[in-house]
Design an enzyme around this catalytic site. Structure first.
Site, mmCIF file in Angstrom:
data_model
loop_
_atom_site.group_PDB
_atom_site.id
_atom_site.type_symbol
_atom_site.label_atom_id
_atom_site.label_comp_id
_atom_site.label_asym_id
_atom_site.label_seq_id
_atom_site.Cartn_x
_atom_site.Cartn_y
_atom_site.Cartn_z
ATOM 1 N N ASN A 9 67.156 -44.111 5.093
ATOM 2 C CA ASN A 9 68.141 -44.361 5.881
ATOM 3 C C ASN A 9 67.434 -46.022 6.326
ATOM 4 O O ASN A 9 66.624 -45.182 7.159
ATOM 5 C CB ASN A 9 68.162 -43.203 6.542
ATOM 6 C CG ASN A 9 69.478 -43.434 7.412
ATOM 7 O OD1 ASN A 9 69.975 -45.088 7.661
ATOM 8 N ND2 ASN A 9 69.780 -42.620 8.519
ATOM 9 N N HIS A 94 76.427 -39.679 9.721
ATOM 10 C CA HIS A 94 75.273 -39.478 9.785
ATOM 11 C C HIS A 94 76.061 -39.832 11.312
ATOM 12 O O HIS A 94 76.875 -39.599 12.145
ATOM 13 C CB HIS A 94 75.241 -41.415 9.811
ATOM 14 C CG HIS A 94 72.959 -40.658 10.546
ATOM 15 N ND1 HIS A 94 72.744 -40.966 12.107
ATOM 16 C CD2 HIS A 94 71.790 -40.475 9.365
ATOM 17 C CE1 HIS A 94 71.165 -40.524 11.842
ATOM 18 N NE2 HIS A 94 71.335 -40.500 10.076
ATOM 19 N N GLU A 96 74.799 -39.846 13.887
ATOM 20 C CA GLU A 96 74.556 -41.458 15.661
ATOM 21 C C GLU A 96 75.745 -42.640 15.291
ATOM 22 O O GLU A 96 76.149 -42.935 16.359
ATOM 23 C CB GLU A 96 73.236 -42.628 14.938
ATOM 24 C CG GLU A 96 71.579 -42.363 15.457
ATOM 25 C CD GLU A 96 70.555 -42.998 13.964
ATOM 26 O OE1 GLU A 96 71.541 -43.413 13.451
ATOM 27 O OE2 GLU A 96 69.763 -42.223 13.817
ATOM 28 N N GLU A 165 71.217 -32.525 8.602
ATOM 29 C CA GLU A 165 70.140 -33.351 9.778
ATOM 30 C C GLU A 165 70.093 -32.790 11.316
ATOM 31 O O GLU A 165 70.801 -33.322 12.223
ATOM 32 C CB GLU A 165 70.637 -34.953 9.921
ATOM 33 C CG GLU A 165 70.017 -35.153 8.392
ATOM 34 C CD GLU A 165 70.462 -36.844 8.969
ATOM 35 O OE1 GLU A 165 68.974 -37.069 8.057
ATOM 36 O OE2 GLU A 165 70.520 -38.233 8.799
#
Ligand code: PGA
Length: 252
Positions: A9, A94, A96, A165
């Site tokens: 990524n 994700h 973020e 994650e």
């Protein structure tokens, strides 16, 4: 046996010149028995990936996708556009994007559906924050994030990749211990199995969050860890290759 998958990524990093040398370095170092690998590049560089990677063993994809099919959505990129330029993968949800762009689990589910409809493999990210872990909410948080996607995709469970994650491990140098990660991966697979036992066995569940050459082998040796989603260490060919090598165990 699920073959390992190692995905880089790149986040908002790179340039035409640095991407070209990174991709050349990765291509040079791949062996016959390497784990599957792919890179998820910033949107302006997807055409470069198409030019450099078409027909190679390195897959590629995007880092985000619109939930909408087409139309008046300034700045957005549709799943069919990503498929049109040859992307195989797209990261969705994700942390973020969830944290800085307010993406809800419902939106992530819609993006996953859009990706599947265009023939892309969505890499669906789930993970808890440090506060959630400390409050004992890890299981509930990741289960909720995954369930939103499962409810939306119905029968197509075997067409997704999942990435666990833990938010507190991303870019921090703090990695979940292999046992901590395995516990969550096992829980995620059990949740998949609750819906379709056979498909659950085939779904690749990647770990992400400060995976590096020196911890990759131990993480990927866990029974339910099927590869990695790599940020920082994916920007250096030698590190990325070392992680791929860690996932290329001879038993595959
Ligand atoms: P990291 O990032 O490897 O730099 O921790 C992983 C990710 O955010 O996908």
């Amino acid at each position: 046996m699920r073959r390992k998958l190692v995905v880089g990524n790149w986040k908002m990093n790179g340039s035409l010149a640095t991407n070209a040398s990174l991709l050349a370095g990765i291509a040079e170092g791949l062996g016959e028995n390497s784990a599957y690998c792919a890179v998820c590049a910033p949107a302006p560089y997807l055409a470069q990936c198409q030019a450099l990677l078409s027909g190679s063993e390195i897959g590629w994809g995007a880092q985000d996708v619109s939930a909408h099919a087409a139309g008046a959505y300034t700045g957005e990129v549709s799943a069919s556009m990503l498929a049109d330029v040859g992307c195989g993968y797209v990261i969705v949800g994700h942390s973020e994007r969830r944290a800085y762009h307010g993406e809800s689990s419902e939106l992530v589910a819609n993006k996953t559906v859009a990706a599947l409809e265009a023939g892309l493999t969505p890499i669906v990210c789930v993970g808890e924050t440090l506060a959630e872990r400390e409050a004992g909410q890890t299981s509930a948080v990741v289960a909720g994030q995954l369930q939103a996607v499962l409810d939306a995709i119905g029968e197509r469970m075997s067409d997704i990749v999942i990435a666990y994650e833990p938010v507190w491990a991303i870019g921090t140098g703090k990695t979940a211990t292999p046992a901590m990660a395995q516990e969550v991966h096992q829980q995620l697979r059990a949740q998949l199995a609750g819906q379709n036992k056979e498909a659950a066995e085939a779904v690749q569940i990647l770990y992400g969050g400060s995976m590096k050459p020196d911890n990759a082998a131990e993480l990927m040796a866990q029974p339910d860890i099927d590869g990695g989603l790599i940020g920082g260490a994916a920007l250096k060919a030698s590190d990325f290759l070392a992680i791929i090598a860690a996932g290329s165990a001879p038993d595959q």
